[in-house]
Enzyme design. Structure first.
Site, PDB file in Angstrom:
ATOM      1  N   ASP A   1      72.376  32.268  58.659  1.00 41.58           N
ATOM      2  CA  ASP A   1      72.082  30.831  58.681  1.00 41.58           C
ATOM      3  C   ASP A   1      70.856  30.537  59.530  1.00 41.58           C
ATOM      4  O   ASP A   1      70.825  29.554  60.282  1.00 41.58           O
ATOM      5  CB  ASP A   1      73.295  30.055  59.195  1.00 41.58           C
ATOM      6  CG  ASP A   1      73.244  28.567  58.812  1.00 41.58           C
ATOM      7  OD1 ASP A   1      72.577  28.242  57.809  1.00 41.58           O
ATOM      8  OD2 ASP A   1      73.878  27.749  59.499  1.00 41.58           O
TER       9      ASP A   1
ATOM     10  N   LYS B   1      79.546  24.597  73.657  1.00 41.03           N
ATOM     11  CA  LYS B   1      79.967  24.174  72.325  1.00 41.03           C
ATOM     12  C   LYS B   1      81.474  23.963  72.343  1.00 41.03           C
ATOM     13  O   LYS B   1      82.231  24.884  72.637  1.00 41.03           O
ATOM     14  CB  LYS B   1      79.594  25.232  71.289  1.00 41.03           C
ATOM     15  CG  LYS B   1      79.920  24.845  69.853  1.00 41.03           C
ATOM     16  CD  LYS B   1      79.382  25.903  68.900  1.00 41.03           C
ATOM     17  CE  LYS B   1      79.548  25.506  67.449  1.00 41.03           C
ATOM     18  NZ  LYS B   1      78.945  26.518  66.525  1.00 41.03           N
TER      19      LYS B   1
ATOM     20  N   VAL C   1      77.795  20.017  71.104  1.00 46.20           N
ATOM     21  CA  VAL C   1      77.240  20.857  72.161  1.00 46.20           C
ATOM     22  C   VAL C   1      76.870  19.956  73.340  1.00 46.20           C
ATOM     23  O   VAL C   1      76.209  18.922  73.163  1.00 46.20           O
ATOM     24  CB  VAL C   1      76.001  21.630  71.678  1.00 46.20           C
ATOM     25  CG1 VAL C   1      75.435  22.487  72.814  1.00 46.20           C
ATOM     26  CG2 VAL C   1      76.356  22.503  70.480  1.00 46.20           C
TER      27      VAL C   1
ATOM     28  N   GLY D   1      77.525  18.851  65.220  1.00 48.44           N
ATOM     29  CA  GLY D   1      77.504  19.377  63.866  1.00 48.44           C
ATOM     30  C   GLY D   1      78.893  19.323  63.271  1.00 48.44           C
ATOM     31  O   GLY D   1      79.803  18.684  63.827  1.00 48.44           O
ATOM     32  N   GLY D   2      79.080  19.997  62.159  1.00 52.64           N
ATOM     33  CA  GLY D   2      80.349  19.947  61.459  1.00 52.64           C
ATOM     34  C   GLY D   2      81.484  20.594  62.224  1.00 52.64           C
ATOM     35  O   GLY D   2      82.649  20.214  62.078  1.00 52.64           O
TER      36      GLY D   2
END
Length: 301
Positions: free
Chosen positions: A137, A43, A29, A24-25
């Site tokens: 989120d 992560k 992971v 992701g940004g």
């Protein structure tokens, strides 16, 4: 699981990284294994962000928030190093597939699966809110479908329910199609904001598409704030429940505990492999096989 590339780290603390699970940004992971055989999800932040002081502060906040939450439908933190050259956090490995991917590959989920999804997400939110946090989120990409139920992950933008944190009133951070109206407007949030996101997430799983449409974020947020979504495609048994979650007024939304009770009134949700449709269950079993894969560098006896 993707093989490690030349730019991927090979180890984080005591964990040997066996392959990349996603990205992701903020970072990637990885599947990690300790010398004792424990399997975790690690992560690791992107190298270009590791030197950013404000990002490190945000990552410390994520780790601290995740440590406060534990429950059957979350992924607890087992280890972390926020001061490493490349900061990392290890959580219990959930043998599951992202809800986003499951819907994209297999289409809308059946009503029985959706009912268990509602109950599991509500249980997870209950744990998060009891820790005096707001997730902020909750979306299909942050929900893992496992044989024992759904699991909520990623506390990257969570904040204390009392409003403390790195962000301030007036800022809009989150994923537009799954934000609550008050989040879209940058207003102070309560745990009820997560309940709205739960409703949007379940509707996405039922319809196979974002409830408030697609397009630029500003247009989506306008619809979130100003329009009533069409729930006609939802199963009859869930339409009223989802509509309650999507009330524009936060005070009119059910609590996570009330959601669990609403689901249980029509029969207790399943929490075994049978709750998932066959195609999704097969994908989960494929992930579970990662747990028994040979460790990197291991040789047969």
């Amino acid at each position: 699981m993707e093989q490690l590339g030349p730019t991927d780290p090979r180890q984080a603390g005591p964990y040997v990284l066996a392959g990349r699970l996603g990205a992701g940004g903020m970072g990637a992971v990885y599947l990690g294994r300790a010398a004792g055989g424990r399997t975790v999800a690690v992560k690791v932040v992107r190298p270009e962000l590791a030197g950013d002081g404000s990002f490190r502060a945000r990552f410390r906040q994520e780790v601290a928030a995740a440590r406060r939450v534990s429950g059957a439908f979350t992924a607890p933190v087992v280890d972390a190093d926020t001061e490493a050259a490349m900061p990392w956090m290890a959580t219990a490995f959930v043998a599951g597939v992202p809800l986003q991917r499951a819907v994209s590959v297999h289409g809308p989920l059946p009503e029985g699966t959706l009912r268990t999804l509602v109950a599991g997400l509500a249980e997870a939110l209950g744990e998060i809110h009891r820790a005096e946090l707001i997730h902020r989120d909750l979306k299909p990409g942050n929900v893992l479908l496992a044989l024992d139920g759904p699991h909520v992950i990623d506390f990257g933008i969570s904040r204390a329910a009392d409003g403390t944190g790195l962000t301030t009133t007036g800022s809009v951070i989150g994923s537009a199609p799954f934000m609550s109206p008050e989040q879209a407007l940058g207003e102070p949030l309560t745990p009820a904001s997560d309940v709205f996101s739960l409703g949007s997430t379940v509707a996405h799983a039922a319809l196979g598409r974002p409830l408030f449409g697609e397009g630029v974020a500003a247009a989506v947020l306008f619809r979130v704030v100003n329009t009533e979504p069409d729930l006609g495609g939802l199963p009859d048994g869930l339409r009223h429940l989802v509509a309650g979650c999507l009330a524009k007024n936060p005070a009119h939304r059910p609590t996570p505990h009330q959601l669990v009770e609403l689901v249980e009134r029509t029969g207790r949700p399943q929490t075994s492999g049978g709750w998932l449709p066959p195609g999704v269950a097969a994908d989960v079993l494929a992930v579970r096989r990662l747990l028994t894969a040979p460790q990197p560098g291991a040789h047969p006896g």
